[in-house]
Design a protein around this motif. Sequence first.
Motif, PDB file in Angstrom:
ATOM      1  N   ALA A   1     -13.215 110.278 109.618  1.00  0.00           N
ATOM      2  CA  ALA A   1     -13.177 109.018 110.356  1.00  0.00           C
ATOM      3  C   ALA A   1     -14.544 108.341 110.395  1.00  0.00           C
ATOM      4  N   ARG A   2     -15.639 109.105 110.217  1.00  0.00           N
ATOM      5  CA  ARG A   2     -16.978 108.527 110.274  1.00  0.00           C
ATOM      6  C   ARG A   2     -17.750 108.928 109.035  1.00  0.00           C
ATOM      7  N   PRO A   3     -17.420 108.367 107.860  1.00  0.00           N
ATOM      8  CA  PRO A   3     -17.980 108.831 106.599  1.00  0.00           C
ATOM      9  C   PRO A   3     -19.480 108.665 106.473  1.00  0.00           C
ATOM     10  N   ASP A   4     -20.083 107.719 107.188  1.00  0.00           N
ATOM     11  CA  ASP A   4     -21.510 107.465 107.036  1.00  0.00           C
ATOM     12  C   ASP A   4     -22.364 108.508 107.743  1.00  0.00           C
ATOM     13  N   GLU A   5     -21.790 109.326 108.587  1.00  0.00           N
ATOM     14  CA  GLU A   5     -22.568 110.272 109.367  1.00  0.00           C
ATOM     15  C   GLU A   5     -22.642 111.653 108.721  1.00  0.00           C
ATOM     16  N   ARG A   6     -21.980 111.841 107.606  1.00  0.00           N
ATOM     17  CA  ARG A   6     -21.910 113.163 107.003  1.00  0.00           C
ATOM     18  C   ARG A   6     -22.304 113.093 105.535  1.00  0.00           C
ATOM     19  N   LEU A   7     -23.140 114.021 105.102  1.00  0.00           N
ATOM     20  CA  LEU A   7     -23.526 114.087 103.701  1.00  0.00           C
ATOM     21  C   LEU A   7     -22.327 114.475 102.852  1.00  0.00           C
ATOM     22  N   ARG A   8     -22.107 113.726 101.776  1.00  0.00           N
ATOM     23  CA  ARG A   8     -21.003 114.035 100.873  1.00  0.00           C
ATOM     24  C   ARG A   8     -21.539 114.113  99.455  1.00  0.00           C
ATOM     25  N   LEU A   9     -21.447 115.301  98.888  1.00  0.00           N
ATOM     26  CA  LEU A   9     -21.821 115.537  97.505  1.00  0.00           C
ATOM     27  C   LEU A   9     -20.579 115.959  96.740  1.00  0.00           C
ATOM     28  N   SER A  10     -20.614 115.835  95.417  1.00  0.00           N
ATOM     29  CA  SER A  10     -19.493 116.353  94.644  1.00  0.00           C
ATOM     30  C   SER A  10     -19.485 117.877  94.754  1.00  0.00           C
TER      31      SER A  10
ATOM     32  N   HIS B   1     -32.972 103.920  97.628  1.00  0.00           N
ATOM     33  CA  HIS B   1     -32.712 105.046  98.537  1.00  0.00           C
ATOM     34  C   HIS B   1     -32.249 106.274  97.762  1.00  0.00           C
ATOM     35  N   LEU B   2     -32.496 107.431  98.336  1.00  0.00           N
ATOM     36  CA  LEU B   2     -31.898 108.680  97.873  1.00  0.00           C
ATOM     37  C   LEU B   2     -30.739 109.017  98.800  1.00  0.00           C
ATOM     38  N   ASP B   3     -29.720 109.620  98.245  1.00  0.00           N
ATOM     39  CA  ASP B   3     -28.636 110.106  99.097  1.00  0.00           C
ATOM     40  C   ASP B   3     -29.072 111.343  99.866  1.00  0.00           C
ATOM     41  N   LEU B   4     -30.009 112.106  99.287  1.00  0.00           N
ATOM     42  CA  LEU B   4     -30.531 113.301  99.952  1.00  0.00           C
ATOM     43  C   LEU B   4     -31.950 113.557  99.474  1.00  0.00           C
ATOM     44  N   PHE B   5     -32.872 113.690 100.425  1.00  0.00           N
ATOM     45  CA  PHE B   5     -34.243 114.097 100.113  1.00  0.00           C
ATOM     46  C   PHE B   5     -34.468 115.485 100.697  1.00  0.00           C
ATOM     47  N   LEU B   6     -34.996 116.402  99.870  1.00  0.00           N
ATOM     48  CA  LEU B   6     -35.219 117.778 100.293  1.00  0.00           C
ATOM     49  C   LEU B   6     -36.700 118.128 100.252  1.00  0.00           C
TER      50      LEU B   6
ATOM     51  N   PRO C   1     -23.097 101.964  87.694  1.00  0.00           N
ATOM     52  CA  PRO C   1     -23.521 101.362  88.964  1.00  0.00           C
ATOM     53  C   PRO C   1     -24.109 102.406  89.908  1.00  0.00           C
ATOM     54  N   ARG C   2     -25.112 101.999  90.671  1.00  0.00           N
ATOM     55  CA  ARG C   2     -25.779 102.926  91.599  1.00  0.00           C
ATOM     56  C   ARG C   2     -24.792 103.545  92.579  1.00  0.00           C
ATOM     57  N   ASP C   3     -23.780 102.791  93.000  1.00  0.00           N
ATOM     58  CA  ASP C   3     -22.863 103.331  93.998  1.00  0.00           C
ATOM     59  C   ASP C   3     -21.868 104.333  93.421  1.00  0.00           C
ATOM     60  N   ARG C   4     -21.950 104.590  92.109  1.00  0.00           N
ATOM     61  CA  ARG C   4     -21.095 105.612  91.501  1.00  0.00           C
ATOM     62  C   ARG C   4     -21.772 106.975  91.453  1.00  0.00           C
ATOM     63  N   VAL C   5     -23.058 107.016  91.752  1.00  0.00           N
ATOM     64  CA  VAL C   5     -23.785 108.283  91.677  1.00  0.00           C
ATOM     65  C   VAL C   5     -24.464 108.582  93.006  1.00  0.00           C
ATOM     66  N   ARG C   6     -24.714 109.857  93.223  1.00  0.00           N
ATOM     67  CA  ARG C   6     -25.461 110.302  94.399  1.00  0.00           C
ATOM     68  C   ARG C   6     -26.705 111.021  93.895  1.00  0.00           C
ATOM     69  N   LEU C   7     -27.848 110.582  94.362  1.00  0.00           N
ATOM     70  CA  LEU C   7     -29.120 111.075  93.867  1.00  0.00           C
ATOM     71  C   LEU C   7     -29.802 111.955  94.910  1.00  0.00           C
TER      72      LEU C   7
ATOM     73  N   ASP D   1     -20.605 113.664  90.390  1.00  0.00           N
ATOM     74  CA  ASP D   1     -21.329 112.404  90.547  1.00  0.00           C
ATOM     75  C   ASP D   1     -22.674 112.578  91.245  1.00  0.00           C
ATOM     76  N   THR D   2     -23.077 113.822  91.490  1.00  0.00           N
ATOM     77  CA  THR D   2     -24.315 114.105  92.207  1.00  0.00           C
ATOM     78  C   THR D   2     -25.314 114.740  91.251  1.00  0.00           C
ATOM     79  N   PHE D   3     -26.532 114.198  91.232  1.00  0.00           N
ATOM     80  CA  PHE D   3     -27.569 114.634  90.292  1.00  0.00           C
ATOM     81  C   PHE D   3     -28.807 115.059  91.084  1.00  0.00           C
ATOM     82  N   ASP D   4     -29.299 116.251  90.769  1.00  0.00           N
ATOM     83  CA  ASP D   4     -30.372 116.881  91.535  1.00  0.00           C
ATOM     84  C   ASP D   4     -31.662 116.885  90.726  1.00  0.00           C
ATOM     85  N   LEU D   5     -32.721 116.332  91.307  1.00  0.00           N
ATOM     86  CA  LEU D   5     -34.017 116.246  90.657  1.00  0.00           C
ATOM     87  C   LEU D   5     -35.109 116.717  91.601  1.00  0.00           C
TER      88      LEU D   5
END
Length: 306
Positions: free
Chosen positions: A11-20, A128-133, A79-85, A52-56
């Motif tokens: 119900a709240r997709p923006d609050e949770r990290l979603r990776l493939s 933006h990055l979808d996830l920074f570690l 398109p940027r919105d097709r991938v998660r970085l 759709d998720t790429f780790d660098l």
Amino acid sequence: MHTIPQPQPDARPDERLRLSPLVLGLWRAGRVQLPRPRLVELIAASLDVGIDTFDLADIYGNYAGEQAFGDALAASRVPRDRVRLVSKGGVCLVSDARPAHRVKHYDNGAAHLRASLDASLQKLRTDHLDLFLVHRPDFLFDADELADTLRQMVRAGKARHVGVSNFSPSQQRLLAARLPELAANQIELSVLRRAPFEDGTLDLCQEQHCIPMAWSPLGGGALFTADAPDMQRLRTALAEVGEALGSATPDQVALAWLMRHPSGVIPVLGTTDPARVRIAAGAADLRLDRQQWYHIWQAATGCAVA
């Protein structure tokens, strides 16, 4: 061709990290300096099967891997919105690309991490990055400073989510006490590297709803290349379970074995071969039962559980 089923939004997709369910890691691609056409092919093959998720990381390819991937992603016209970085910072190599580094070290300080993130965004051609570690725990890290730095990255919109990599349970717990929203801990985990099952790492991830990302999920290839008797025993067990699951390959079974854990392990694939990516995607379709899982555990450890 296998296609990975994508997680359904809540119900709240923006609050949770979603990776493939599986992620493509680019460490090896940077190390061998994979040519741009091969990188474009690798991106396309991954997306074709739902990865759709790429780790660098900033250091991949001697600080050139992010630029190479960013250029390839632009050339692919995906398109940027097709991938998660996903990218990482905090390791400082002695390199011609970083002449100020006199000794290899870790730096989780605010100035270094902010500069690392900004450089990653520029090289990857994104805002933006979808996830920074945080790539490695700096033995001198200040939990308050680090938490504030990561929180500001999210507030600035430069990272949608933040997390850590290679943090021990005590280090993760310390940082999470200041920053409960840690989204992931990327750790070495495979059927050959089982310590996180027993040292509290996966327990803590499950407790904190922090996604464990497994780097080197096939033991760096040793699982299928080493000739020692224990490796042969393990390969036999993987083949037996694979046959029972409908002719699944041993590498698919080894990945599915990790994904069976309730903490939600996400394997980070290290291959640069599009064909291997397509095969690996089939792991998401497999579901080991409890006895199959322990059959592999017993083969890996050489003994039944106590």
